[in-house]
Design a protein around this motif. Structure first.
Motif, PDB file in Angstrom:
ATOM      1  N   VAL A  20       3.126   1.469 -11.990  1.00  0.00           N
ATOM      2  CA  VAL A  20       3.642   0.531 -10.988  1.00  0.00           C
ATOM      3  C   VAL A  20       5.159   0.661 -11.009  1.00  0.00           C
ATOM      4  O   VAL A  20       5.794   0.427 -12.043  1.00  0.00           O
ATOM      5  N   THR A  47       1.638   2.866  -7.734  1.00  0.00           N
ATOM      6  CA  THR A  47       1.745   1.632  -6.956  1.00  0.00           C
ATOM      7  C   THR A  47       3.226   1.356  -6.793  1.00  0.00           C
ATOM      8  O   THR A  47       3.953   1.223  -7.789  1.00  0.00           O
ATOM      9  N   ASP A  67      -0.614   5.481  -3.970  1.00  0.00           N
ATOM     10  CA  ASP A  67      -1.945   4.973  -3.616  1.00  0.00           C
ATOM     11  C   ASP A  67      -1.885   3.553  -3.063  1.00  0.00           C
ATOM     12  O   ASP A  67      -2.761   3.152  -2.297  1.00  0.00           O
ATOM     13  N   ARG A  68      -0.857   2.793  -3.453  1.00  0.00           N
ATOM     14  CA  ARG A  68      -0.835   1.362  -3.128  1.00  0.00           C
ATOM     15  C   ARG A  68       0.592   0.904  -2.920  1.00  0.00           C
ATOM     16  O   ARG A  68       1.506   1.347  -3.626  1.00  0.00           O
ATOM     17  N   GLU A  98      -3.379   1.737   0.230  1.00  0.00           N
ATOM     18  CA  GLU A  98      -3.776   0.332   0.153  1.00  0.00           C
ATOM     19  C   GLU A  98      -2.533  -0.541   0.267  1.00  0.00           C
ATOM     20  O   GLU A  98      -1.502  -0.251  -0.346  1.00  0.00           O
TER      21      GLU A  98
END
Length: 283
Positions: A20, A47, A67-68, A98
């Motif tokens: 993250v 992320t 991915d996010r 996402e």
């Protein structure tokens, strides 16, 4: 304790697949050079957190790093959409993205809560808005003292915070001046920190009234990268390159032109390119 090192070494040590990562800067001091090094090192399944995803996140998304996305607004400031972000959301290219969307106030409060080591942020917000219907992480609680209905969201505790600043001294103390976003809070909330700076100096100068100094013990890695915020601006060093933000709309609109630009300007170049761009712009 801050380690003064190269950009490649800092990103290799701090940013791992699946992390993250928060790259913060608000209009000013956006860490483009560090984002490009993450792309060059081929990081995947990240992320990304950011209050205002703009060009550097468009590039990272388009290169398949992400991915996010946790965010509160996304676009090319003053121009329009982020085409690589839209392609990822709408067409799943290069991979499906996402989204977790919040308000600006929520994002700022989540960083502040993370910096304080709290599990969640509690604030007045989301009253009458539609975001709670699409984001299940937005909850409401009752204040135990007043009975007031308050919003609550998880705090931001990124694995890595990446920011750009004007100066650091040789111990790794970092000084940020000018327009500030949530850089301080992001650094304090994160497990690891990468700070790129315009220059490393023997001693930090007298600071302006709104300056922030991050002590060396709050930062993992400090890297001198002149022009590291280009095409955004660094107060006292170079202005915002508005023309590039306009050009990016055409560059990123199609996959082929985007990939060609990234190969020529990012994959085949190192952070020293930013110093050249910034010097040309400052003339």
């Amino acid at each position: 304790m801050a380690q003064i090192t190269s950009l490649a070494a800092a990103i290799k040590a701090a940013v791992h697949d699946g992390d993250v990562v928060a790259l913060e800067g608000f209009t000013h001091l956006i860490p483009h050079a560090a984002g490009h090094e993450i792309i060059r090192q081929g990081r995947k399944h990240l992320t990304l957190i950011r209050m205002t995803p703009d060009l550097i996140y468009d590039q990272m998304i388009g290169m398949g790093c992400v991915d996010r996305l946790v965010f509160s607004w996304g676009g090319n400031p003053g121009v329009g959409s982020l085409h690589r972000l839209r392609d990822a959301v709408e067409q799943g290219w290069p991979n499906k993205l996402e989204l977790e969307e919040h308000s600006h106030a929520a994002m700022a409060n989540a960083y502040e809560a993370g910096a304080a080591g709290l599990p969640c942020a509690i604030f007045r917000g989301y009253i009458g808005g539609g975001l709670p219907t699409v984001n299940p992480k937005i909850k409401f609680i009752e204040c135990p003292f007043t009975g007031e209905r308050l919003a609550a969201i998880p705090s931001h505790r990124p694995d890595v915070a990446v920011i750009h600043a004007q100066r650091a001294d040789r111990k790794g103390n970092v000084m940020i001046e000018g327009v500030l976003g949530v850089q301080k809070e992001a650094v304090l909330a994160a497990k690891r920190q990468v700070v790129t700076v315009e220059e490393i100096v023997d001693e930090l100068p007298e600071r302006s009234l709104n300056a922030v100094v991050l002590p060396h013990w709050t930062v993992s890695h400090v890297v001198e990268v002149p022009g590291g915020a280009f095409p955004s601006y660094a107060q006292g060093y170079y202005p915002r390159n508005n023309s590039f933000y306009k050009k990016w709309d055409d560059i990123a609109r199609e996959r082929d032109t985007f990939q060609a630009w990234m190969k020529e300007n990012v994959l085949d170049k190192g952070p020293e390119a930013f110093a050249q761009y910034a010097r040309k712009r400052a003339k």
